[in-house]
Design an enzyme around this catalytic site. Structure first.
Site, PDB file in Angstrom:
ATOM      1  N   THR A 290      66.035  -2.321 -18.953  1.00 31.22           N
ATOM      2  CA  THR A 290      65.341  -1.355 -19.814  1.00 31.22           C
ATOM      3  C   THR A 290      64.942  -0.100 -19.039  1.00 31.22           C
ATOM      4  OG1 THR A 290      63.206  -1.021 -20.921  1.00 31.22           O
ATOM      5  CG2 THR A 290      63.284  -2.800 -19.358  1.00 31.22           C
TER       6      THR A 290
ATOM      7  N   GLU B 254      62.197   1.062 -19.073  1.00 28.70           N
ATOM      8  CA  GLU B 254      60.783   0.922 -18.705  1.00 28.70           C
ATOM      9  C   GLU B 254      60.578   0.544 -17.237  1.00 28.70           C
ATOM     10  OE1 GLU B 254      58.319  -1.067 -21.529  1.00 28.70           O
ATOM     11  OE2 GLU B 254      59.725  -0.694 -23.156  1.00 28.70           O
TER      12      GLU B 254
ATOM     13  N   TYR C  31      55.468  -6.728 -18.273  1.00 28.90           N
ATOM     14  CA  TYR C  31      56.836  -6.842 -18.812  1.00 28.90           C
ATOM     15  C   TYR C  31      57.805  -6.021 -17.968  1.00 28.90           C
ATOM     16  CZ  TYR C  31      60.868  -5.450 -21.680  1.00 28.90           C
ATOM     17  OH  TYR C  31      62.150  -5.154 -22.105  1.00 28.90           O
TER      18      TYR C  31
ATOM     19  N   LYS D 278      61.006  -7.220 -15.615  1.00 29.75           N
ATOM     20  CA  LYS D 278      62.390  -6.745 -15.794  1.00 29.75           C
ATOM     21  C   LYS D 278      62.899  -6.104 -14.498  1.00 29.75           C
ATOM     22  CE  LYS D 278      64.625  -6.797 -18.976  1.00 29.75           C
ATOM     23  NZ  LYS D 278      65.564  -7.847 -19.483  1.00 29.75           N
TER      24      LYS D 278
HETATM   25  N1  LIG Z   1      64.291  -4.088 -27.837  1.00 30.53           N
HETATM   26  C1  LIG Z   1      64.464  -3.020 -27.096  1.00 30.53           C
HETATM   27  O1  LIG Z   1      64.174  -1.903 -27.526  1.00 30.53           O
HETATM   28  C2  LIG Z   1      65.051  -3.143 -25.706  1.00 30.53           C
HETATM   29  C3  LIG Z   1      65.349  -1.976 -24.997  1.00 30.53           C
HETATM   30  C4  LIG Z   1      65.933  -2.087 -23.732  1.00 30.53           C
HETATM   31  C5  LIG Z   1      66.188  -3.336 -23.192  1.00 30.53           C
HETATM   32  N2  LIG Z   1      65.866  -4.447 -23.891  1.00 30.53           N
HETATM   33  C6  LIG Z   1      66.181  -5.743 -23.294  1.00 30.53           C
HETATM   34  O2  LIG Z   1      67.172  -6.336 -24.119  1.00 30.53           O
HETATM   35  C7  LIG Z   1      67.020  -7.755 -24.121  1.00 30.53           C
HETATM   36  C8  LIG Z   1      66.907  -8.256 -25.546  1.00 30.53           C
HETATM   37  O3  LIG Z   1      65.788  -7.642 -26.167  1.00 30.53           O
HETATM   38  P1  LIG Z   1      65.414  -7.989 -27.673  1.00 30.53           P
HETATM   39  O4  LIG Z   1      64.628  -6.863 -28.188  1.00 30.53           O
HETATM   40  O5  LIG Z   1      66.612  -8.443 -28.397  1.00 30.53           O
HETATM   41  O6  LIG Z   1      64.453  -9.229 -27.433  1.00 30.53           O
HETATM   42  P2  LIG Z   1      64.020 -10.403 -28.408  1.00 30.53           P
HETATM   43  O7  LIG Z   1      62.651 -10.771 -27.977  1.00 30.53           O
HETATM   44  O8  LIG Z   1      64.279 -10.052 -29.837  1.00 30.53           O
HETATM   45  O9  LIG Z   1      65.037 -11.584 -28.047  1.00 30.53           O
HETATM   46  C9  LIG Z   1      64.950 -12.318 -26.876  1.00 30.53           C
HETATM   47  C10 LIG Z   1      65.711 -13.626 -27.098  1.00 30.53           C
HETATM   48  O10 LIG Z   1      65.689 -14.351 -25.861  1.00 30.53           O
HETATM   49  C11 LIG Z   1      65.348 -15.711 -26.139  1.00 30.53           C
HETATM   50  N3  LIG Z   1      64.693 -16.249 -24.952  1.00 30.53           N
HETATM   51  C12 LIG Z   1      63.463 -15.942 -24.463  1.00 30.53           C
HETATM   52  N4  LIG Z   1      63.216 -16.652 -23.343  1.00 30.53           N
HETATM   53  C13 LIG Z   1      64.327 -17.389 -23.117  1.00 30.53           C
HETATM   54  C14 LIG Z   1      64.698 -18.310 -22.101  1.00 30.53           C
HETATM   55  N5  LIG Z   1      63.858 -18.609 -21.115  1.00 30.53           N
HETATM   56  N6  LIG Z   1      65.922 -18.872 -22.160  1.00 30.53           N
HETATM   57  C15 LIG Z   1      66.787 -18.599 -23.173  1.00 30.53           C
HETATM   58  N7  LIG Z   1      66.472 -17.752 -24.175  1.00 30.53           N
HETATM   59  C16 LIG Z   1      65.268 -17.156 -24.139  1.00 30.53           C
HETATM   60  C17 LIG Z   1      64.429 -15.656 -27.349  1.00 30.53           C
HETATM   61  O11 LIG Z   1      64.398 -16.897 -28.034  1.00 30.53           O
HETATM   62  C18 LIG Z   1      65.081 -14.536 -28.149  1.00 30.53           C
HETATM   63  O12 LIG Z   1      66.082 -15.053 -29.000  1.00 30.53           O
HETATM   64  C19 LIG Z   1      65.787  -8.050 -23.264  1.00 30.53           C
HETATM   65  O13 LIG Z   1      66.219  -8.390 -21.994  1.00 30.53           O
HETATM   66  C20 LIG Z   1      65.038  -6.722 -23.227  1.00 30.53           C
HETATM   67  O14 LIG Z   1      64.318  -6.597 -22.036  1.00 30.53           O
HETATM   68  C21 LIG Z   1      65.294  -4.393 -25.134  1.00 30.53           C
END
Ligand SMILES: NC(=O)c1ccc[n+]([C@@H]2O[C@H](COP(=O)([O-])OP(=O)(O)OC[C@H]3O[C@@H](n4cnc5c(N)ncnc54)[C@H](O)[C@@H]3O)[C@@H](O)[C@H]2O)c1
Length: 351
Positions: A134, A136, A158, A162
């Site tokens: 991310t 962030e 968080y 990351k």
């Molecule tokens: N949402 C955003 O705007 C954004 C932006 C940049 C990066 N990201 C990154 O993208 C990735 C996905 O983000 P998101 O928004 O889809 O998150 P989310 O919270 O919607 O989904 C995370 C998923 O990971 C699963 N999970 C959590 N812990 C776990 C574990 N220990 N083992 C297996 N599965 C596990 C959860 O059950 C969930 O299905 C993350 O790594 C986040 O840091 C998100």
């Protein structure tokens, strides 16, 4: 299936971006199989994958495994049984506000879990692993934008976790030659986002004419990316990126939270009185602005393809038309408990 058949392990595939990535890969790579490993935490939901699992065309192309990425036996068992070629890691504890309440779980998944995946990828000779990170991790920037070389200066538990995951990936590439690539992206929006994040939280509350809490003066700026553009960027990096490198993915669409709320009110036809300004619960940890330079990935030929306003309106429409997905989530006791613990002190009886 032809020789270019590949099996992609999508960890965290029952979450927001991971599930959209599964859809994207099944649609754009007819010879690929997609295998999901997901712990189904509060943020993961099998209903998010229902359209994929119920489509008979995916019967031989899609498989779901419940489990944690920290569980070495589970991860190695899947790599072996499914003959995985690529890993794309979305699994994470991903909510900044929750990280203020329970930082330990973030380290377990976002740092230790990434280590387990990297170690297993190396031992099983996985061809490539993309670790999703991310913007962030670099903290806040008042002017200009972060490049892939910007220092890591995370400000929340968080973003620190990351950053820790990224450093594991970097070190494994240098020390062991693990073929890992890292992507960093801004604020995603689109269908199937867990309704605690700003956009779906506000949309679902506004649909019900409930008040929405705007942190501080709402001037915080985020780099907004439609989820399918993020998915196409990850797919591009998986196939065309150089291992060991970091790639920013973004659309250069910077908007303040205030502006986003205005667009939501206008599109949904709701009054300004539904917005309640509250003292910023993140305090000093709330980064004021994120901005990414995307020159590196664009120089390789990638471009986003969804105009911001159109994609935002399409997203709003999706939540209006898909109450059957989000209503069961927002009525769950654990969801209600988090909302009242976090926002109760600010919204009182308007909760
Ligand atoms: N949402 C955003 O705007 C954004 C932006 C940049 C990066 N990201 C990154 O993208 C990735 C996905 O983000 P998101 O928004 O889809 O998150 P989310 O919270 O919607 O989904 C995370 C998923 O990971 C699963 N999970 C959590 N812990 C776990 C574990 N220990 N083992 C297996 N599965 C596990 C959860 O059950 C969930 O299905 C993350 O790594 C986040 O840091 C998100």
């Amino acid at each position: 299936m032809t020789n270019d058949t590949k099996t992609v392990l999508v960890t965290g595939g029952a979450g927001f971006i991971g599930s959209n990535f599964c859809r994207y890969m099944l649609q754009h790579h007819p010879n690929y199989r997609v295998v999901v490993l997901d712990a189904l935490t509060y943020a993961g939901n099998l209903s998010t994958l229902a359209d994929i699992q119920q489509n008979p065309a995916n019967e031989a192309r899609f498989r779901f495994y419940p489990g944690k990425i920290q569980d070495e036996t589970v991860v190695r068992g899947i790599l072996e049984a499914e003959q995985v070629n690529y890993i794309v890691n979305f699994a994470a504890e991903s909510h900044n506000d929750r990280s203020l309440l329970d930082p330990g779980s973030f380290i377990q998944t976002d740092v230790y879990g990434v280590f387990v995946l990297l170690d297993a990828a190396r031992r099983h000779h996985v061809e490539r692993m993309v670790h999703i990170s991310t913007d962030e991790v670099c903290g806040t920037i008042s002017s200009g934008c972060f490049t892939e070389e910007s220092p890591l200066l995370p400000n929340t538990p968080y973003s620190a976790s990351k950053a820790g995951g990224e450093l594991q990936a970097r070190a494994h590439h240098i020390a062991y030659g693990t073929p890992v690539l890292i992507t960093r992206c801004g604020n995603n929006f689109g269908p199937f986002q867990y309704p605690e994040k700003l956009l779906p939280f506000f949309i679902t509350r506004l649909i019900d004419n409930k008040k929405v809490p705007l942190y501080g003066d709402g001037s915080q700026v985020r780099d907004w990316v439609y989820v399918m553009d993020h998915c196409s960027g990850i797919d591009f990096v998986l196939h065309h990126g150089v291992v060991g490198e970091i790639y920013n993915i973004g659309c250069n669409e910077e908007h303040s939270n205030k502006e986003i709320v205005r667009l939501l009110l206008e599109t949904l036809g709701k009054p300004d009185t539904l917005v309640r300004t509250i003292p910023d619960p993140r305090g000093k940890a709330h980064d004021h602005r994120y901005s990414l330079s995307t020159e590196k990935i664009r120089s390789l030929g990638w471009r986003p393809s969804h105009p911001f306003r159109e994609a935002l309106q399409q997203t709003i429409r999706w939540y209006v038309e898909n109450e059957s997905w989000w209503r069961p989530i927002v009525s769950r006791p654990d969801y209600q408990d988090f909302i009242s613990r976090f926002y109760g002190p600010y919204l009182g009886e308007d909760l």
